[in-house]
Design a protein around this motif. Structure first.
Motif, PDB file in Angstrom:
ATOM      1  N   LYS A 486       0.834  -1.206   0.000  1.00  0.00           N
ATOM      2  CA  LYS A 486       0.000   0.000   0.000  1.00  0.00           C
ATOM      3  C   LYS A 486       0.871   1.261   0.000  1.00  0.00           C
ATOM      4  O   LYS A 486       0.592   2.224  -0.713  1.00  0.00           O
ATOM      5  N   PHE A 487       1.931   1.236   0.808  1.00  0.00           N
ATOM      6  CA  PHE A 487       2.829   2.390   0.860  1.00  0.00           C
ATOM      7  C   PHE A 487       3.506   2.585  -0.496  1.00  0.00           C
ATOM      8  O   PHE A 487       3.619   3.721  -0.991  1.00  0.00           O
ATOM      9  N   GLN A 488       3.988   1.499  -1.082  1.00  0.00           N
ATOM     10  CA  GLN A 488       4.683   1.581  -2.367  1.00  0.00           C
ATOM     11  C   GLN A 488       3.782   2.220  -3.434  1.00  0.00           C
ATOM     12  O   GLN A 488       4.219   3.083  -4.198  1.00  0.00           O
ATOM     13  N   ILE A 489       2.520   1.800  -3.470  1.00  0.00           N
ATOM     14  CA  ILE A 489       1.580   2.339  -4.462  1.00  0.00           C
ATOM     15  C   ILE A 489       1.320   3.820  -4.195  1.00  0.00           C
ATOM     16  O   ILE A 489       1.330   4.652  -5.110  1.00  0.00           O
ATOM     17  N   ALA A 490       1.115   4.158  -2.919  1.00  0.00           N
ATOM     18  CA  ALA A 490       0.833   5.557  -2.560  1.00  0.00           C
ATOM     19  C   ALA A 490       2.028   6.462  -2.850  1.00  0.00           C
ATOM     20  O   ALA A 490       1.869   7.592  -3.321  1.00  0.00           O
ATOM     21  N   ALA A 491       3.241   5.949  -2.573  1.00  0.00           N
ATOM     22  CA  ALA A 491       4.458   6.752  -2.766  1.00  0.00           C
ATOM     23  C   ALA A 491       4.735   7.034  -4.233  1.00  0.00           C
ATOM     24  O   ALA A 491       5.420   8.009  -4.563  1.00  0.00           O
ATOM     25  N   LYS A 492       4.219   6.195  -5.118  1.00  0.00           N
ATOM     26  CA  LYS A 492       4.407   6.431  -6.559  1.00  0.00           C
ATOM     27  C   LYS A 492       3.550   7.589  -7.049  1.00  0.00           C
ATOM     28  O   LYS A 492       3.917   8.297  -7.984  1.00  0.00           O
ATOM     29  N   ASP A 493       2.371   7.784  -6.397  1.00  0.00           N
ATOM     30  CA  ASP A 493       1.427   8.800  -6.851  1.00  0.00           C
ATOM     31  C   ASP A 493       1.507  10.093  -6.049  1.00  0.00           C
ATOM     32  O   ASP A 493       1.112  11.148  -6.531  1.00  0.00           O
ATOM     33  N   LYS A 494       2.011  10.000  -4.817  1.00  0.00           N
ATOM     34  CA  LYS A 494       2.072  11.184  -3.956  1.00  0.00           C
ATOM     35  C   LYS A 494       3.521  11.471  -3.571  1.00  0.00           C
ATOM     36  O   LYS A 494       4.444  10.791  -3.999  1.00  0.00           O
ATOM     37  N   ASP A 495       3.703  12.473  -2.723  1.00  0.00           N
ATOM     38  CA  ASP A 495       5.030  12.815  -2.236  1.00  0.00           C
ATOM     39  C   ASP A 495       5.519  11.760  -1.246  1.00  0.00           C
ATOM     40  O   ASP A 495       4.820  11.430  -0.278  1.00  0.00           O
ATOM     41  N   PHE A 496       6.714  11.222  -1.493  1.00  0.00           N
ATOM     42  CA  PHE A 496       7.290  10.139  -0.683  1.00  0.00           C
ATOM     43  C   PHE A 496       7.363  10.550   0.785  1.00  0.00           C
ATOM     44  O   PHE A 496       7.017   9.769   1.685  1.00  0.00           O
ATOM     45  N   GLU A 497       7.829  11.779   1.026  1.00  0.00           N
ATOM     46  CA  GLU A 497       8.004  12.263   2.399  1.00  0.00           C
ATOM     47  C   GLU A 497       6.657  12.362   3.111  1.00  0.00           C
ATOM     48  O   GLU A 497       6.519  11.957   4.274  1.00  0.00           O
ATOM     49  N   GLU A 498       5.644  12.895   2.424  1.00  0.00           N
ATOM     50  CA  GLU A 498       4.330  13.071   3.035  1.00  0.00           C
ATOM     51  C   GLU A 498       3.675  11.729   3.365  1.00  0.00           C
ATOM     52  O   GLU A 498       3.095  11.554   4.438  1.00  0.00           O
ATOM     53  N   VAL A 499       3.775  10.779   2.424  1.00  0.00           N
ATOM     54  CA  VAL A 499       3.197   9.450   2.664  1.00  0.00           C
ATOM     55  C   VAL A 499       3.890   8.784   3.852  1.00  0.00           C
ATOM     56  O   VAL A 499       3.247   8.104   4.657  1.00  0.00           O
ATOM     57  N   SER A 500       5.189   8.991   3.968  1.00  0.00           N
ATOM     58  CA  SER A 500       5.942   8.421   5.100  1.00  0.00           C
ATOM     59  C   SER A 500       5.465   9.007   6.419  1.00  0.00           C
ATOM     60  O   SER A 500       5.284   8.285   7.413  1.00  0.00           O
ATOM     61  N   LYS A 501       5.234  10.323   6.445  1.00  0.00           N
ATOM     62  CA  LYS A 501       4.754  10.975   7.671  1.00  0.00           C
ATOM     63  C   LYS A 501       3.366  10.469   8.041  1.00  0.00           C
ATOM     64  O   LYS A 501       3.075  10.231   9.221  1.00  0.00           O
ATOM     65  N   GLU A 502       2.511  10.315   7.033  1.00  0.00           N
ATOM     66  CA  GLU A 502       1.159   9.817   7.287  1.00  0.00           C
ATOM     67  C   GLU A 502       1.188   8.434   7.932  1.00  0.00           C
ATOM     68  O   GLU A 502       0.328   8.098   8.759  1.00  0.00           O
ATOM     69  N   ASN A 503       2.182   7.628   7.554  1.00  0.00           N
ATOM     70  CA  ASN A 503       2.293   6.269   8.078  1.00  0.00           C
ATOM     71  C   ASN A 503       3.277   6.160   9.246  1.00  0.00           C
ATOM     72  O   ASN A 503       3.620   5.052   9.672  1.00  0.00           O
ATOM     73  N   GLU A 504       3.739   7.338   9.734  1.00  0.00           N
ATOM     74  CA  GLU A 504       4.678   7.404  10.869  1.00  0.00           C
ATOM     75  C   GLU A 504       5.922   6.559  10.612  1.00  0.00           C
ATOM     76  O   GLU A 504       6.390   5.812  11.470  1.00  0.00           O
ATOM     77  N   LEU A 505       6.458   6.717   9.409  1.00  0.00           N
ATOM     78  CA  LEU A 505       7.669   5.996   9.013  1.00  0.00           C
ATOM     79  C   LEU A 505       8.839   6.965   8.898  1.00  0.00           C
ATOM     80  O   LEU A 505       8.668   8.112   8.473  1.00  0.00           O
ATOM     81  N   THR A 506      10.024   6.500   9.264  1.00  0.00           N
ATOM     82  CA  THR A 506      11.228   7.323   9.195  1.00  0.00           C
ATOM     83  C   THR A 506      11.854   7.212   7.812  1.00  0.00           C
ATOM     84  O   THR A 506      12.140   6.110   7.339  1.00  0.00           O
TER      85      THR A 506
END
Length: 706
Positions: A486-506
């Motif tokens: 899910k993260f991989q798909i979202a990161a392709k369409d949105k900003d990598f940094e923002e998707v990471s923050k949404e998922n509380e990932l470093t």
């Protein structure tokens, strides 16, 4: 039959059709694969000065290098090792051919004899190198081991190449040297002294924040010093980790499974068609068998002191009565249950001596021809002798012991703790009393042991422990995989940094990865990620998931840089510091108007400092640092002379020479000339190779294959 006749009548026509079809198939295959030239390119790992390096041959050498490195080296280290050898060979061979340097068979044989002189395989009974033995060895491996024979041929080639290279380098060394005048100069540089007084206006007196450096200035500096700012092709990435770590539910499940092993249970027996009662950990008689069948860690048949038990539960376990059970409890990555199966009083350290009696076939035997039975007889006789006269132990150890590490110390092993020795040896020393002597057999031979001292006798317990590693369940693994996807798909369409923050990932950035790098900080050796980043089809912004031992890494390519002059951004870190100091120097110089060092120091709130016995060989000023330009200027002044402002490494200086002490001179400068010549000769090996390598035309394709 009619059909067969028609085929025969048209046989020539059919042959032509089939031939054309085959031809078109071959031509089509060549076109699809880029033609014969492309096929050749695919089999070439590098081209050095027009000479192609065959990929298959290179791979064979890499495999051999990997075997030699063992587990201590990675595949890319082996590749780089072989690459350096290939480059060295290519650039030197061109020189050998041009100069006509060769080596004859007799020279090779002589070099082989010198290099193998101390190898017992090639020595006769007198311990002298025997050419016939070498020839016999080569003939034997040629007939029995193709791999060993190839290694021998490679060794011969390396000996030959090494000799030719040495000849070439010696010719160059013969052409370098220093004259007596150069020797005299070296003497004066080392021994001429100058005393100065000086004032320093340090760069640190102006804050870096006060100096503004524009990108245009950095670019201008790069343009003027282009050769110093050539960057390799690089890639930058960022990634997030999805670790396959067990959940609390997984831990609770494993704890429940381990707890279920404690008590007896009913189990249906298919062979008897009846329900049997199976003993649990509390009641089972064969504890060792139970542990080995149900635990991820095998039974440890050793007595342990309190300090050797898991810290968190040491007090509890140490005070449980024999037969008592504790757990489940968590210890690191494991859930455990423990049962105390025995306890006794043991010393915490023992001092002992031994005489090791070996026999033929053991690695401790050396050239001994003694049988095992003879060794046992000898050990028994020695123990009988030393029991009657303990002083004989230190006399017999040097004569009979096969343990070279202590035989000359009378077999003294010093003090050691439980578990430091092999089990049988350990048990004898800790389970018997001070003064006891006996014979124990281990994989090293028969040990005649004398227990000399035992310290700090205390309670020790033997603990049987069933341990299960806390690992993620299939459900947890599937959940993590789903989250990763899910993260991989979202990161392709949105900003990598923002998707990471949404998922509380470093997000972990990694900049300036080189084409042949293999280590990614935080991930270890991940060559696949580097190869993907450098793939021609990978574009900035692309996202890809990679399997790693800990789980998954989702990686985004953030920047691509081609080989060539560095950009302002890449060179800024080093160039900006230089330009800041240049601007500081101009500012500091503009503040100097007085002529004497005292007045300058007074005007600038500095102090006049002195430095004595300065020389040009070690241009260091106490209190100021390494300042060759400042000291060089001082030597150019007369006594009493005051310099103009000098821009040094650490500030702006004005110096006044107070004394000059020329060296007294020597009758001859041969020794200094010889030292200078030797110094020049010492750098020939490395400098010549670096010069040839720099001048060579090298097309490196390693990254395409490794």
């Amino acid at each position: 039959m009619a059909v067969l006749n028609k085929i025969r009548q048209r046989s020539v026509f059919l042959i032509v059709i089939i031939a054309l079809a085959l031809f078109s198939f071959v031509i089509g295959d060549l076109i699809r694969n880029g033609g014969a030239i492309s096929q050749k390119a695919e089999n070439t790992i590098a081209t050095i000065n027009g000479k192609d390096i065959d990929r298959t041959d290179f791979a064979r050498k890499v495999e051999a290098a990997s075997r030699n490195f063992g587990t201590s080296g990675s595949s890319i280290q082996a590749v780089n090792y072989v690459w350096n050898q290939e480059v060295r060979q290519a650039v030197f061979e061109e020189q050998f051919e041009e100069l006509g340097i060769t080596i004859g068979e007799e020279q090779v044989n002589q070099l082989l004899e010198e290099s193998l002189a101390n190898n017992p395989t090639f020595q006769n009974e007198a311990g002298v190198f025997d050419k016939a033995k070498m020839q016999e060895y080569v003939a034997n491996i040629q007939a029995t081991s193709p791999q060993a024979y190839q290694q021998w041929l490679d060794y011969e080639v390396s000996i030959s190449k090494g000799a030719i290279e040495e000849t070439y380098l010696n010719m160059i060394k013969a052409g370098v040297g220093s004259t007596l005048k150069e020797g005299e100069l070296a003497y004066k540089i080392e021994n001429d002294n100058v005393d100065i007084k000086y004032v320093q206006l340090p760069f640190s007196s102006i804050k870096d924040e006060e100096i503004k450096v524009a990108d245009a200035e950095i670019q201008s500096y790069i343009d003027k010093h282009a050769s110093q700012y050539v960057g390799e092709a690089s890639r930058s990435i960022r990634y997030v980790m999805f670790s396959e770590t067990p959940s609390q539910e997984d831990e609770d499940q494993i704890k429940a499974e381990v707890a279920s092993l404690l008590n007896d249970r009913a189990e249906f027996n298919k062979s008897t068609n009846a329900t049997d009662s199976v003993s649990g950990f509390r009641n089972v008689e064969n504890v060792e068998e139970f542990v080995n069948e149900n635990s991820g860690i095998k039974f440890d048949d050793r007595f342990k002191f309190k300090k050797d038990l898991p810290t968190a539960v040491a007090d509890t376990l140490y005070n449980i009565a024999v037969g008592g059970v504790f757990g489940p409890y968590k210890d690191g990555e494991y859930i455990k249950i423990s049962r105390v199966v025995a306890q006794k009083q043991l010393p915490d350290s023992v001092k002992a001596s031994h005489i090791l009696i070996s026999w033929e076939g053991l690695r401790t035997a050396g050239d001994l021809k003694r049988t095992k039975e003879e060794a046992k007889t000898l050990a028994d006789s020695i123990v009988n002798v030393v029991k009657n006269d303990k002083s004989k132990f230190s006399v017999l150890a040097p004569e009979f012991s096969a343990d070279n590490s202590n035989k000359d110390k009378g077999g003294d092993l010093g003090y050691f703790v439980p578990g430091a020795m092999v089990p049988a040896f350990n048990d004898y020393c800790f389970e018997n009393k001070t003064g006891d002597m006996g014979v124990v057999e281990t994989q090293f031979g028969y040990h005649v042991i004398h227990i000399e001292d035992q310290k700090n006798e205390q309670k020790a317990i033997k603990v049987a422990t069933v341990a299960r590693k806390i690992e993620p369940s299939e459900k947890t693994i599937n959940t993590i995989f789903t989250e990763t996807t899910k993260f991989q798909i979202a990161a392709k369409d949105k900003d990598f940094e923002e998707v990471s923050k949404e998922n509380e990932l470093t997000v972990r950035p990694v900049n300036k990865i080189k084409e042949l790098d293999e280590n990614i900080p935080g991930l270890g050796a991940r060559r696949a990620i580097v190869q993907w980043a450098f793939n021609e089809e990978s574009e900035v912004g692309d996202v890809k998931r990679f399997d790693v031992p800990e789980g998954y890494a989702v990686v985004q390519l953030t920047a691509k840089a081609s080989k060539g002059t560095m950009s302002v951004k890449d060179a800024s870190a080093s160039v900006k510091t230089i330009l800041i100091n240049e601007k500081k120097a101009e500012m500091l110089k503009s503040k100097i108007s007085a002529k004497s060092v005292e007045d300058i120091a007074k005007n600038q709130a500095q102090v006049v400092k002195t430095a004595s016995a300065l020389n040009m060989k070690t241009p260091t000023i106490s209190g100021a640092g390494t300042e060759p330009k400042v000291i060089g200027t001082a030597f150019a002044l007369e006594v009493g002379g005051v310099s103009n402002p000098i821009v040094g490494n650490n500030g702006v200086y004005v110096v006044e020479v107070t004394k000059k002490t020329p060296a007294s001179g020597l009758d001859t400068y041969i020794s200094y000339a010889a030292q200078a010549s030797k110094a020049q000769a010492n750098v020939v090996n490395s400098k010549v190779f670096e010069a040839l390598k720099e001048a060579a035309e090298i097309e490196d394709k390693r990254a395409k294959f490794y």
